[in-house]
Enzyme design. Structure first.
Site, PDB file in Angstrom:
ATOM      1  N   ASP A   1     -11.907 -10.787  -0.020  1.00 55.14           N
ATOM      2  CA  ASP A   1     -13.121 -11.026   0.765  1.00 55.14           C
ATOM      3  C   ASP A   1     -14.228 -10.171   0.163  1.00 55.14           C
ATOM      4  O   ASP A   1     -13.961  -9.179  -0.503  1.00 55.14           O
ATOM      5  CB  ASP A   1     -12.951 -10.803   2.282  1.00 55.14           C
ATOM      6  CG  ASP A   1     -12.259  -9.513   2.677  1.00 55.14           C
ATOM      7  OD1 ASP A   1     -12.271  -8.555   1.883  1.00 55.14           O
ATOM      8  OD2 ASP A   1     -11.712  -9.455   3.790  1.00 55.14           O
TER       9      ASP A   1
ATOM     10  N   GLU B   1       0.803  -1.233   0.000  1.00 49.83           N
ATOM     11  CA  GLU B   1       0.000   0.000   0.000  1.00 49.83           C
ATOM     12  C   GLU B   1       0.836   1.283   0.000  1.00 49.83           C
ATOM     13  O   GLU B   1       0.696   2.129   0.887  1.00 49.83           O
ATOM     14  CB  GLU B   1      -0.947  -0.013   1.214  1.00 49.83           C
ATOM     15  CG  GLU B   1      -1.864  -1.225   1.226  1.00 49.83           C
ATOM     16  CD  GLU B   1      -2.776  -1.278   2.462  1.00 49.83           C
ATOM     17  OE1 GLU B   1      -2.685  -0.385   3.313  1.00 49.83           O
ATOM     18  OE2 GLU B   1      -3.576  -2.226   2.556  1.00 49.83           O
TER      19      GLU B   1
ATOM     20  N   ASN C   1       2.175  -5.147  -3.212  1.00 47.97           N
ATOM     21  CA  ASN C   1       0.786  -5.512  -2.874  1.00 47.97           C
ATOM     22  C   ASN C   1      -0.039  -4.260  -2.552  1.00 47.97           C
ATOM     23  O   ASN C   1       0.442  -3.354  -1.877  1.00 47.97           O
ATOM     24  CB  ASN C   1       0.842  -6.414  -1.621  1.00 47.97           C
ATOM     25  CG  ASN C   1      -0.481  -7.069  -1.286  1.00 47.97           C
ATOM     26  OD1 ASN C   1      -1.142  -7.625  -2.164  1.00 47.97           O
ATOM     27  ND2 ASN C   1      -0.873  -7.023  -0.014  1.00 47.97           N
TER      28      ASN C   1
ATOM     29  N   GLU D   1      -5.852 -10.974  -0.921  1.00 54.18           N
ATOM     30  CA  GLU D   1      -6.616 -10.769   0.331  1.00 54.18           C
ATOM     31  C   GLU D   1      -8.110 -10.717   0.053  1.00 54.18           C
ATOM     32  O   GLU D   1      -8.846  -9.912   0.638  1.00 54.18           O
ATOM     33  CB  GLU D   1      -6.179  -9.463   1.009  1.00 54.18           C
ATOM     34  CG  GLU D   1      -4.691  -9.383   1.276  1.00 54.18           C
ATOM     35  CD  GLU D   1      -4.258  -8.133   2.042  1.00 54.18           C
ATOM     36  OE1 GLU D   1      -5.123  -7.427   2.600  1.00 54.18           O
ATOM     37  OE2 GLU D   1      -3.046  -7.865   2.076  1.00 54.18           O
TER      38      GLU D   1
ATOM     39  N   HIS E   1     -10.197  -6.585  -1.553  1.00 58.95           N
ATOM     40  CA  HIS E   1     -11.239  -6.494  -0.522  1.00 58.95           C
ATOM     41  C   HIS E   1     -12.426  -5.833  -1.212  1.00 58.95           C
ATOM     42  O   HIS E   1     -12.345  -4.687  -1.645  1.00 58.95           O
ATOM     43  CB  HIS E   1     -10.769  -5.620   0.640  1.00 58.95           C
ATOM     44  CG  HIS E   1      -9.624  -6.222   1.388  1.00 58.95           C
ATOM     45  ND1 HIS E   1      -9.755  -7.358   2.155  1.00 58.95           N
ATOM     46  CD2 HIS E   1      -8.319  -5.863   1.459  1.00 58.95           C
ATOM     47  CE1 HIS E   1      -8.577  -7.672   2.685  1.00 58.95           C
ATOM     48  NE2 HIS E   1      -7.693  -6.779   2.277  1.00 58.95           N
TER      49      HIS E   1
HETATM   50  C1  XIL Z   1      -5.503  -6.565   8.736  1.00 62.19           C
HETATM   51  C2  XIL Z   1      -5.766  -7.801   9.589  1.00 62.19           C
HETATM   52  O1  XIL Z   1      -6.683  -8.618   8.936  1.00 62.19           O
HETATM   53  C3  XIL Z   1      -6.311  -7.372  10.934  1.00 62.19           C
HETATM   54  O2  XIL Z   1      -6.454  -8.505  11.772  1.00 62.19           O
HETATM   55  C4  XIL Z   1      -5.363  -6.353  11.575  1.00 62.19           C
HETATM   56  O3  XIL Z   1      -5.924  -5.889  12.782  1.00 62.19           O
HETATM   57  C5  XIL Z   1      -5.124  -5.185  10.639  1.00 62.19           C
HETATM   58  O4  XIL Z   1      -4.642  -5.667   9.392  1.00 62.19           O
HETATM   59  N1  XIL Z   1      -4.583  -4.836   4.018  1.00 62.19           N
HETATM   60  C6  XIL Z   1      -3.515  -5.592   4.428  1.00 62.19           C
HETATM   61  C7  XIL Z   1      -3.646  -6.471   5.604  1.00 62.19           C
HETATM   62  O5  XIL Z   1      -2.501  -5.632   3.721  1.00 62.19           O
HETATM   63  O6  XIL Z   1      -2.437  -6.635   6.295  1.00 62.19           O
HETATM   64  C8  XIL Z   1      -4.712  -6.003   6.548  1.00 62.19           C
HETATM   65  O7  XIL Z   1      -4.880  -6.988   7.545  1.00 62.19           O
HETATM   66  C9  XIL Z   1      -6.008  -5.748   5.799  1.00 62.19           C
HETATM   67  C10 XIL Z   1      -5.813  -4.691   4.766  1.00 62.19           C
END
Ligand code: XIL
Length: 400
Positions: free
Chosen positions: A304, A195, A236, A302, A272
């Site tokens: 969801d 990020e 990422n 990631e 996400h």
């Molecule tokens: C999130 C985790 O899922 C949580 O448990 C934690 O509190 C905060 O981080 N992008 C990312 C991940 O790259 O590392 C993040 O994970 C979600 C967003």
């Protein structure tokens, strides 16, 4: 007269002190034993988990019995995975069982973030991540490392340390090289930088950018490569899968890295998303293709799919969610360079967005329609008829 009384008192106090010490020693022993027992009990794979065959003895689709994502993904050479949390891993048998049965790849969700793995300047804490990495290796699962450089999850010794530019560079280099060498040969791919850009494509004004300047990104890739030349190195991000300013900036950065020999092998699309935020599949395919032309892999890292709280538990919402999971899997399968399909957890019980039920198993570890959709798509693309169904009781639980 006074002397004997004093002696007697002294004797009694001594006796009580001794008894107390014995009691304390016993208590300490008991607590330590309980802890050891708990730890070993919690992390012992069950007989099913202990199987080192990598799941090959599971019923095959051809047999008409229930199959798994892992088994089907193998036929497509696809890495199918989930992020993994230490807390449920050590406490919930079902969590470990599904993990092993359904997935061939894991990403460590939090344990490798700097505040957890490197909480003090001279102290690294590998215990949690080692446990998860060892489990993966015992069960023939690949591990993605997450994440070496991010502006979140930073300990205060870094953010409040008031270091000079050169000192910050030294800290980052030491951190990266310590973690990557510790997991050399065990972590096959790293999210090196996470990020780093705003949605408009400009550099995110984060701690590393302010302390080192934009070159922190390139340096991080070079340092990681020095520590493990065989590891695949990823950039990422989120909102970078389709066609927009951020994905263009990333594309340009990678073209430039490629020209100048900066080691980079892949881009992670976090993805996400939500049922009212349907991904633009054509744009994603196009973006994957232009990255393939640069010889760059894509991992969906990631995934969801949030369901609006008001819609939760309706058949329509679960079907829409399943559709998005399925569409993204198809998009990945049809791109030559999309090698991994990783979800950010697998059960709504342990999602970072728990209240939006975004994953493919519900809070009680029952598979949702999204799970069945992934099974169907993998079966079809592996050349099997889509005849494997969830046990009807389970499927029914999600239809009402
Ligand atoms: C999130 C985790 O899922 C949580 O448990 C934690 O509190 C905060 O981080 N992008 C990312 C991940 O790259 O590392 C993040 O994970 C979600 C967003």
């Amino acid at each position: 007269m006074r002397l004997p009384v004093n002696r007697a008192l002294l004797f009694i106090s001594f006796f009580f002190a001794l008894a107390n010490i014995c009691l304390i020693i016993q208590l300490i022993n008991h607590t330590a034993e309980t802890r050891v027992n708990e730890t070993s009990r919690n992390v012992q794979p069950t007989p099913a988990l202990n199987n080192r065959s990598g799941g090959t003895d599971q019923p095959s689709p051809a047999s008409g019995k229930q199959t798994s994502l892992r088994e089907l993904a193998k036929k497509k050479n696809l890495l199918i995975g989930t992020s993994l949390r230490h807390w449920p891993f050590t406490r919930e048998h079902k969590y470990r069982e599904i993990l092993y049965r359904e997935f061939n790849t894991i990403t460590i969700e939090n344990a490798m973030k700097i505040e957890n793995i490197h909480p003090q300047p001279d102290h690294y804490n590998f215990s949690e991540s080692d446990l998860l990495v060892d489990f993966a290796s015992d069960h023939q699962m690949k591990v993605r490392g997450h994440t070496l450089v991010w502006d979140k999850g930073l300990p205060t010794w870094i953010t409040e340390g008031k270091y000079s530019k050169e000192e910050t560079k030294r800290i980052l280099k030491e951190h990266i090289q310590m973690i990557v060498s510790h997991y050399k040969g065990k972590v096959f791919a790293w999210d090196v930088v996470n990020e780093a850009f705003h949605d408009d494509g400009t550099y995110r004004d984060n701690f590393w950018f302010r302390s080192i300047g934009p070159e922190y990104i390139e340096l991080a890739f070079r340092w990681a490569h020095e520590a493990d030349p065989d590891a695949l190195l990823f950039y990422n991000d989120y909102n970078n899968e389709g066609s927009n300013a951020k994905s263009d900036t990333i594309y340009q950065m990678i073209s430039d890295f490629k020209k100048r020999g900066v080691p980079i092998h892949g881009v992670g699309f976090q993805l996400h998303t939500a049922i009212d935020q349907k991904p633009d599949l054509k744009a994603i395919s196009k973006n994957m293709k232009r990255l393939a032309d640069l010889n760059i892999q894509v991992h969906i890292t990631e995934l969801d799919v949030k369901v609006n709280k008001k819609q939760a538990a309706t058949k329509e919402a679960w079907d829409q969610q399943a559709e998005i999971y399925g569409d993204l899997l198809k998009t990945c399968l049809s791109a030559s360079n999309c090698k991994a399909f990783i979800m950010w957890g697998f059960t709504d019980r342990h999602s970072w967005l728990e209240e939006y039920s975004p994953l493919i198993f519900d809070k009680n570890y029952n598979p949702k329609p999204a799970y069945q959709k992934l099974i169907d798509i993998l079966s079809q693309s592996a050349g099997f008829p889509a005849t494997f169904r969830l046990p009807s009781s389970v499927a029914a639980a999600h239809r009402s």
